[in-house]
Design a protein around this motif. Structure first.
Motif, PDB file in Angstrom:
ATOM      1  N   PRO A  22       0.827  -1.206   0.000  1.00  0.00           N
ATOM      2  CA  PRO A  22       0.000   0.000   0.000  1.00  0.00           C
ATOM      3  C   PRO A  22       0.865   1.262   0.000  1.00  0.00           C
ATOM      4  O   PRO A  22       1.993   1.259   0.486  1.00  0.00           O
ATOM      5  N   LEU A  24       1.096   5.501   0.777  1.00  0.00           N
ATOM      6  CA  LEU A  24       0.577   6.705   1.420  1.00  0.00           C
ATOM      7  C   LEU A  24       1.322   7.892   0.835  1.00  0.00           C
ATOM      8  O   LEU A  24       2.545   7.954   0.913  1.00  0.00           O
ATOM      9  N   PRO A  60      -3.775  -0.407  -2.681  1.00  0.00           N
ATOM     10  CA  PRO A  60      -4.401   0.788  -2.107  1.00  0.00           C
ATOM     11  C   PRO A  60      -3.445   1.988  -2.089  1.00  0.00           C
ATOM     12  O   PRO A  60      -2.289   1.862  -1.686  1.00  0.00           O
ATOM     13  N   THR A  62      -3.484   5.883  -0.612  1.00  0.00           N
ATOM     14  CA  THR A  62      -4.170   6.818   0.269  1.00  0.00           C
ATOM     15  C   THR A  62      -3.380   8.114   0.285  1.00  0.00           C
ATOM     16  O   THR A  62      -2.152   8.093   0.278  1.00  0.00           O
ATOM     17  N   THR A  63      -4.080   9.228   0.296  1.00  0.00           N
ATOM     18  CA  THR A  63      -3.432  10.528   0.308  1.00  0.00           C
ATOM     19  C   THR A  63      -3.878  11.310   1.532  1.00  0.00           C
ATOM     20  O   THR A  63      -5.067  11.316   1.869  1.00  0.00           O
ATOM     21  N   ALA A  79      -5.021  10.303  -4.313  1.00  0.00           N
ATOM     22  CA  ALA A  79      -5.685   9.048  -4.632  1.00  0.00           C
ATOM     23  C   ALA A  79      -7.174   9.294  -4.819  1.00  0.00           C
ATOM     24  O   ALA A  79      -7.844   9.765  -3.893  1.00  0.00           O
ATOM     25  N   GLY A  81     -10.861   9.111  -4.515  1.00  0.00           N
ATOM     26  CA  GLY A  81     -11.750   8.458  -3.565  1.00  0.00           C
ATOM     27  C   GLY A  81     -11.116   8.070  -2.253  1.00  0.00           C
ATOM     28  O   GLY A  81     -11.783   7.517  -1.381  1.00  0.00           O
ATOM     29  N   ASN A  82      -9.841   8.334  -2.078  1.00  0.00           N
ATOM     30  CA  ASN A  82      -9.166   7.932  -0.846  1.00  0.00           C
ATOM     31  C   ASN A  82      -8.213   9.024  -0.378  1.00  0.00           C
ATOM     32  O   ASN A  82      -7.063   8.752  -0.046  1.00  0.00           O
ATOM     33  N   THR A  83      -8.697  10.260  -0.387  1.00  0.00           N
ATOM     34  CA  THR A  83      -7.899  11.407   0.023  1.00  0.00           C
ATOM     35  C   THR A  83      -8.512  12.020   1.267  1.00  0.00           C
ATOM     36  O   THR A  83      -9.733  12.196   1.352  1.00  0.00           O
ATOM     37  N   TYR A  84      -7.662  12.324   2.226  1.00  0.00           N
ATOM     38  CA  TYR A  84      -8.068  12.937   3.485  1.00  0.00           C
ATOM     39  C   TYR A  84      -7.339  14.264   3.628  1.00  0.00           C
ATOM     40  O   TYR A  84      -6.275  14.456   3.039  1.00  0.00           O
ATOM     41  N   ARG A 131     -12.370  12.566   1.726  1.00  0.00           N
ATOM     42  CA  ARG A 131     -13.224  11.746   2.575  1.00  0.00           C
ATOM     43  C   ARG A 131     -13.318  12.376   3.951  1.00  0.00           C
ATOM     44  O   ARG A 131     -12.366  12.948   4.445  1.00  0.00           O
ATOM     45  N   GLU A 133     -13.651  11.763   7.874  1.00  0.00           N
ATOM     46  CA  GLU A 133     -13.417  10.758   8.896  1.00  0.00           C
ATOM     47  C   GLU A 133     -14.632  10.736   9.804  1.00  0.00           C
ATOM     48  O   GLU A 133     -15.106  11.781  10.243  1.00  0.00           O
TER      49      GLU A 133
END
Length: 140
Positions: A22, A24, A60, A62-63, A79, A81-84, A131, A133
């Motif tokens: 994965p 990050l 996967p 993730t950002t 990423a 759909g997978n960014t915070y 996204r 949390e």
């Protein structure tokens, strides 16, 4: 923020993908290098290739936006759909100061321009770019 850095990121994401590791990505950059030398070194192509590497990864990715995310290079590291986003970060194709300058606004209007660009974490979450949390769930 140099073309060589974006090429390195692309190579590492592809390697991680082959190995099933994965990834990050941490984003904190005012902008990609945009001088003549960066253009000669293929900045646009390097950023485009990074977009492709992130989008094509099966592992996967993730950002986490940890500060400034104000360039195409920052977007390429994100990423889908997978960014915070941390509370004090922002994310845009251009920094608000540069956007204000392009719009021929005085530097004092950078904050108002940021409001219009909707680049703050709460805006990004509302727009579905990052996204949210989920907070702690209430007890019984």
């Amino acid at each position: 923020t140099l073309p060589s850095g974006y090429r390195t990121a692309s190579r590492l994401i592809r390697l991680a993908d082959r190995l099933g590791i994965p990834v990050l990505t941490l984003v904190d950059t005012l902008g990609a290098a945009n001088d003549a030398e960066a253009e000669r070194q293929g900045a646009g192509a390097a950023i485009a290739d990074l977009f492709l590497a992130v989008a094509a990864a099966r592992t996967p990715v993730t950002t986490l936006l940890i500060g400034e995310g104000g360039s195409g290079g920052a977007l390429a590291l994100a990423a889908p759909g997978n960014t915070y986003a941390t509370p004090d970060s922002y994310f845009s194709v251009i920094a608000p100061e540069w956007a204000a300058a392009i719009l021929k606004r005085p530097p004092s209007e950078a904050e108002a321009t940021a409001d219009q660009l909707r680049i703050r974490p709460q805006d990004l979450a509302e727009l579905g770019v990052v996204r949210e949390e989920e907070g702690p769930r209430p007890g019984p």
